[in-house]
Design an enzyme around this catalytic site. Sequence first.
Site, PDB file in Angstrom:
ATOM      1  N   TYR A 145      -6.664  -2.416   3.880  1.00 52.99           N
ATOM      2  CA  TYR A 145      -5.973  -3.445   3.103  1.00 52.99           C
ATOM      3  C   TYR A 145      -4.475  -3.309   3.330  1.00 52.99           C
ATOM      4  O   TYR A 145      -3.906  -2.231   3.159  1.00 52.99           O
ATOM      5  CB  TYR A 145      -6.293  -3.293   1.612  1.00 52.99           C
ATOM      6  CG  TYR A 145      -5.600  -4.307   0.735  1.00 52.99           C
ATOM      7  CD1 TYR A 145      -5.994  -5.641   0.731  1.00 52.99           C
ATOM      8  CD2 TYR A 145      -4.545  -3.927  -0.086  1.00 52.99           C
ATOM      9  CE1 TYR A 145      -5.349  -6.576  -0.074  1.00 52.99           C
ATOM     10  CE2 TYR A 145      -3.899  -4.853  -0.901  1.00 52.99           C
ATOM     11  CZ  TYR A 145      -4.303  -6.170  -0.880  1.00 52.99           C
ATOM     12  OH  TYR A 145      -3.668  -7.090  -1.677  1.00 52.99           O
ATOM     13  N   ASP A 240       0.904   1.732   8.159  1.00 54.15           N
ATOM     14  CA  ASP A 240       1.081   1.234   6.799  1.00 54.15           C
ATOM     15  C   ASP A 240       1.053   2.436   5.870  1.00 54.15           C
ATOM     16  O   ASP A 240      -0.002   2.972   5.552  1.00 54.15           O
ATOM     17  CB  ASP A 240      -0.030   0.243   6.456  1.00 54.15           C
ATOM     18  CG  ASP A 240       0.083  -0.334   5.055  1.00 54.15           C
ATOM     19  OD1 ASP A 240       0.837   0.245   4.237  1.00 54.15           O
ATOM     20  OD2 ASP A 240      -0.590  -1.329   4.761  1.00 54.15           O
ATOM     21  N   LYS A 268       5.856   0.917  -3.115  1.00 53.72           N
ATOM     22  CA  LYS A 268       6.419   1.182  -4.439  1.00 53.72           C
ATOM     23  C   LYS A 268       6.893   2.601  -4.707  1.00 53.72           C
ATOM     24  O   LYS A 268       7.733   2.810  -5.573  1.00 53.72           O
ATOM     25  CB  LYS A 268       5.406   0.771  -5.500  1.00 53.72           C
ATOM     26  CG  LYS A 268       3.961   1.172  -5.170  1.00 53.72           C
ATOM     27  CD  LYS A 268       2.950   0.329  -5.935  1.00 53.72           C
ATOM     28  CE  LYS A 268       1.515   0.617  -5.491  1.00 53.72           C
ATOM     29  NZ  LYS A 268       1.207   0.037  -4.169  1.00 53.72           N
TER      30      LYS A 268
END
Length: 433
Positions: A145, A240, A268
């Site tokens: 994802y 990622d 984040k």
Amino acid sequence: MKSFDKSRQLFAEARQIFPGGVNSPVRAFKAVGGEPLFIERGEEAYLYDVDGNRYLDFVGSWGPMILGHAHPAVVASIVEAAKEGTSFGAPSRRETELGKAIRAAMPHLEMMRFVSSGTEAVMSALRLARAYTGREKIIKFEGGYHGHSDGLLSKSGSGLATLGIPESPGVPAAFAAETLTAAYNDLDSVEALFDRYPGQVAAVILEPVAANMGVVTPEPGFLEGLRELTRERGALLIFDEVITGFRVKRGGAVEKFGIVPDLTTMGKIIGGGLPVGAYGGRKEIMQLIAPSGPVYQAGTLSGNPLAMAAGLATLNELEKPGIYAALEDNAAALAYGISAAARKSGLSLQVNRIGSLMTVFFTSQEVTDYACAKTSDTEAFRIFHRTLLENGIYWPPSQFEAAFVSTALSHADVETTITAIEKAFAAVKEGRP
């Protein structure tokens, strides 16, 4: 039995305003039954809901709360920054300070650009890869994802896997056609796609440690093989690290595995839990980004001063001696305790862990890719999750998400968690929630 009356009331109200009553699908608890908790506050390793219940937190806002909740240094930095203004739409010193701190930990990021989310970082990195190579197709992996942008929702893990959604409506077929999907830990499947689409693949993107099909580590030679294959075929390799960045090591997957990608995306954690993302890599590639180059990407809130301040405070804390050793010790002790409890209960399961990330898979099969992850018994996980909740443990409400250990977790907290897990395994054996 805990009372959840106030959470239920708030959820009923929220459903009149938000689709499904939530602002991100996995929060809805659909995969584990029941209704979501509404959180009042967080403090160190704990969350407190609106009904006054306390939980040891292993969600950590899905990763960034590596220091626990409301860490004094992070809170102080946000307050100080807020007093000076919350947004300028202009450069500020904190952007450069945080950029330097990130590059000190990850020297391969010769240049970077701040954005406002991991999704935005990935979307921008792929646009850049296409511009740099002059190619259009992207290779991703089943169960990987990378945010909810149109071209990346094919065979994704995380929220789609949690909700049982194989693909997302609303994605044009032409967009989806530019994304090719390989099997994680299977180099042959990647090479086959390069052979099928010669000279058309701009980049291979992956989580170097998959964490959205649950935690799945790369097998020996897999990342090395991808690095070699992309170089041979003229494509970029993109890591990622929205989840693994500053989690598996201070220097992320590059420090852990010694494989240097062309581009890296982050999320984040570099904002201390505030909305932020970044992408970066080789200078010659990054200089294609406007205004130094022709590839356009912009963001009004990029480099937001509050996020920069919180991120810098977080990274400064992570520089302190012994931080990562303590994280490793607690995560290893928890994983060992879970495995021991499973053996004691007679359950067949897999505990996949790397650094402060882990997933408990209810399957007897070793989990090395998405197909293996999908063999997990999601009903067993539902009982496991519900029992943990009743015993004061806030575990991710999805079989296909990672659990996160924070520096605020104590040895006593680990023991408390293992005791609760033993009760959860007993409930699974009895088939009761």
